[in-house]
Design a protein around this motif. Sequence first.
Motif, PDB file in Angstrom:
ATOM      1  N   SER A  35     -13.743  -1.271  -9.870  1.00 44.23           N
ATOM      2  CA  SER A  35     -12.330  -0.876  -9.875  1.00 44.23           C
ATOM      3  C   SER A  35     -12.186   0.637  -9.924  1.00 44.23           C
ATOM      4  N   ALA A  36     -13.041   1.286 -10.704  1.00 41.35           N
ATOM      5  CA  ALA A  36     -12.978   2.746 -10.817  1.00 41.35           C
ATOM      6  C   ALA A  36     -13.325   3.410  -9.479  1.00 41.35           C
ATOM      7  N   ASP A  39     -10.360   3.035  -7.072  1.00 35.69           N
ATOM      8  CA  ASP A  39      -9.296   3.977  -7.432  1.00 35.69           C
ATOM      9  C   ASP A  39      -9.669   5.403  -7.030  1.00 35.69           C
ATOM     10  N   LEU A  42      -9.106   5.742  -3.278  1.00 34.41           N
ATOM     11  CA  LEU A  42      -7.676   5.782  -2.949  1.00 34.41           C
ATOM     12  C   LEU A  42      -7.045   7.098  -3.373  1.00 34.41           C
ATOM     13  N   HIS A  43      -7.550   7.661  -4.460  1.00 34.31           N
ATOM     14  CA  HIS A  43      -7.038   8.953  -4.913  1.00 34.31           C
ATOM     15  C   HIS A  43      -7.307  10.029  -3.858  1.00 34.31           C
ATOM     16  N   GLU A  46      -4.555   9.671  -1.134  1.00 32.03           N
ATOM     17  CA  GLU A  46      -3.141   9.858  -1.479  1.00 32.03           C
ATOM     18  C   GLU A  46      -2.604  11.177  -0.938  1.00 32.03           C
ATOM     19  N   ARG A  64      -6.505  -1.311  -1.733  1.00 35.72           N
ATOM     20  CA  ARG A  64      -6.964  -1.544  -3.109  1.00 35.72           C
ATOM     21  C   ARG A  64      -7.353  -3.010  -3.301  1.00 35.72           C
TER      22      ARG A  64
END
Length: 230
Positions: A35-36, A39, A42-43, A46, A64
Amino acid sequence: MKTHRFGLILGAVLAALFVAFWIWQTPGNLQKLSSAEVDAYLHKLEGKLPGNPAEQTAFLARMRAFGLADDGCAVYMLNAMRYYPELKRGPGMEGVRGTPAEANATYEKAVMPILFRLGAYPLFGGETMEIRADGKAHSNLDGFDPAIDDWSRILVVRYPSRRAFFELLTDPQWLKFAPYKIAALEIALVPASGQVVIPDLRWVVGGACLIVFLGAGWLRAARRHRNSLR
């Protein structure tokens, strides 16, 4: 020992080639995405994707979910593309020039080296066949819904893992050329598991190396045998 030196050297070279190819086709997919990690990917995306913010938000949400469902297996990505009549304009797409087909060709040429570096490669790619009916051009033989017709280009890409796909989308070179694709066409991007596919290229290359090794050994043995009879 000298009589076996060639075979030993050839075997070592082919084995090294097979190992290198195996590693190329298995980069980083020994562990599922956490999960980390999802993320973190995806960061990086952004605010860097072309298009309006609402479209970006929806895309990142699906990405995600795609990342969190990682099973560690290869992904076969269907790209069904429909060219716009003319280039789409929006945030991040101001510098794109040419026809939609030319813009997409620019994108594919720039992105292909990234795919190969990540162990991904296209299994198939080509323009759709034009079907003339009712005075119009179509692409779907069995459909009358405009949403599933009039495709321009089809591409199927094999990724060794979902991680490789995330690596592609966060590569600075990909982000640089992504506006060319977004401005050029609508796309259905459909990931699929490999239930019926051609043999894994790792085993194809491994088998080819083994055939070369055994064939070379047989030829050398046959030559020595002929020489001994003279």
